[in-house]
Design a protein around this motif. Structure first.
Motif, mmCIF file in Angstrom:
data_model
loop_
_atom_site.group_PDB
_atom_site.id
_atom_site.type_symbol
_atom_site.label_atom_id
_atom_site.label_comp_id
_atom_site.label_asym_id
_atom_site.label_seq_id
_atom_site.Cartn_x
_atom_site.Cartn_y
_atom_site.Cartn_z
ATOM 1 N N VAL A 14 6.659 9.069 2.587
ATOM 2 C CA VAL A 14 5.722 7.959 2.793
ATOM 3 C C VAL A 14 6.459 6.637 2.650
ATOM 4 O O VAL A 14 6.333 5.736 3.489
ATOM 5 C CB VAL A 14 4.547 8.040 1.798
ATOM 6 N N LEU A 15 7.244 6.500 1.590
ATOM 7 C CA LEU A 15 7.984 5.268 1.345
ATOM 8 C C LEU A 15 8.995 4.991 2.454
ATOM 9 O O LEU A 15 9.121 3.857 2.919
ATOM 10 C CB LEU A 15 8.698 5.325 -0.006
ATOM 11 N N GLY A 59 0.800 -1.223 0.000
ATOM 12 C CA GLY A 59 0.000 0.000 0.000
ATOM 13 C C GLY A 59 0.824 1.259 0.000
ATOM 14 O O GLY A 59 0.448 2.267 -0.610
ATOM 15 N N SER A 60 1.964 1.236 0.665
ATOM 16 C CA SER A 60 2.788 2.448 0.740
ATOM 17 C C SER A 60 3.380 2.821 -0.619
ATOM 18 O O SER A 60 3.591 4.000 -0.894
ATOM 19 C CB SER A 60 3.900 2.286 1.769
ATOM 20 N N LEU A 61 3.644 1.832 -1.453
ATOM 21 C CA LEU A 61 4.120 2.149 -2.797
ATOM 22 C C LEU A 61 3.028 2.877 -3.585
ATOM 23 O O LEU A 61 3.303 3.838 -4.305
ATOM 24 C CB LEU A 61 4.582 0.888 -3.521
ATOM 25 N N LEU A 62 1.798 2.430 -3.420
ATOM 26 C CA LEU A 62 0.669 3.106 -4.072
ATOM 27 C C LEU A 62 0.438 4.501 -3.490
ATOM 28 O O LEU A 62 0.302 5.474 -4.230
ATOM 29 C CB LEU A 62 -0.607 2.275 -3.906
ATOM 30 N N VAL A 63 0.389 4.569 -2.172
ATOM 31 C CA VAL A 63 0.126 5.852 -1.511
ATOM 32 C C VAL A 63 1.269 6.836 -1.758
ATOM 33 O O VAL A 63 1.037 8.017 -2.047
ATOM 34 C CB VAL A 63 -0.124 5.659 0.000
ATOM 35 N N ALA A 85 2.417 0.385 -13.603
ATOM 36 C CA ALA A 85 3.716 -0.065 -13.094
ATOM 37 C C ALA A 85 3.719 -0.097 -11.569
ATOM 38 O O ALA A 85 4.211 -1.052 -10.960
ATOM 39 C CB ALA A 85 4.824 0.842 -13.612
ATOM 40 N N VAL A 86 3.169 0.930 -10.956
ATOM 41 C CA VAL A 86 3.120 0.982 -9.492
ATOM 42 C C VAL A 86 2.211 -0.124 -8.959
ATOM 43 O O VAL A 86 2.527 -0.755 -7.940
ATOM 44 C CB VAL A 86 2.677 2.379 -9.002
ATOM 45 N N PHE A 124 3.341 6.966 -4.305
ATOM 46 C CA PHE A 124 3.250 7.476 -5.668
ATOM 47 C C PHE A 124 2.074 8.435 -5.803
ATOM 48 O O PHE A 124 2.188 9.487 -6.439
ATOM 49 C CB PHE A 124 3.114 6.335 -6.682
ATOM 50 N N GLY A 125 0.944 8.086 -5.188
ATOM 51 C CA GLY A 125 -0.221 8.969 -5.250
ATOM 52 C C GLY A 125 0.048 10.335 -4.644
ATOM 53 O O GLY A 125 -0.323 11.364 -5.219
ATOM 54 N N VAL A 126 0.706 10.350 -3.506
ATOM 55 C CA VAL A 126 1.053 11.620 -2.854
ATOM 56 C C VAL A 126 1.975 12.445 -3.762
ATOM 57 O O VAL A 126 1.754 13.639 -3.971
ATOM 58 C CB VAL A 126 1.703 11.374 -1.477
#
Length: 115
Positions: free
Chosen positions: A46-47, A25-29, A93-94, A31-33
């Motif tokens: 975040v990462l 989830g942190s990879l998604l969040v 990709a993410v 990137f989203g941030v």
């Protein structure tokens, strides 16, 4: 596990959250941030925080060599998302690297923690 009255019971490492959720989830969040704010270092925060938390939980659950390997896999997945993003677009990709990291964390740590 620490008892509810012990000081360790309130620590962040004692949260009953599967690490696969945080790692993937942190990879998604992250990137989203970075994508939504336009501030890439904010996504990096975040990462960093997620990798730190997961690494500490992984070390406690499976030891330093396993934890180090999983953090390395997390970092490699993050790095590989960039060239993969050029091939299949950023969000797909993410999603791919997040799923791989989540599956790896579950297989190596979380399925053992549950039993």
């Amino acid at each position: 596990m620490a008892t509810p009255t012990s000081p360790r019971a309130t620590g962040l490492l004692d949260l009953d959250v599967p690490t696969w959720v945080v790692a993937g989830g942190s990879l998604l969040v992250g990137f989203g941030v970075a994508d939504l704010t336009g501030v890439r270092p904010l996504g990096g925060v975040v990462l960093f925080l997620a990798a730190l938390w997961c690494g500490l939980v992984w070390r406690r659950a499976r030891g330093l060599p396993i934890a180090s390997g999983l953090v390395l896999a997390y970092l490699v997945a993050f790095a590989l998302s960039h060239p993969l993003g050029k091939a299949i677009s950023s969000w797909p990709a993410v999603l791919v690297v997040s799923a791989v990291v989540a599956l790896l964390a579950w297989a190596v740590v979380d399925r053992h923690r549950a039993s």
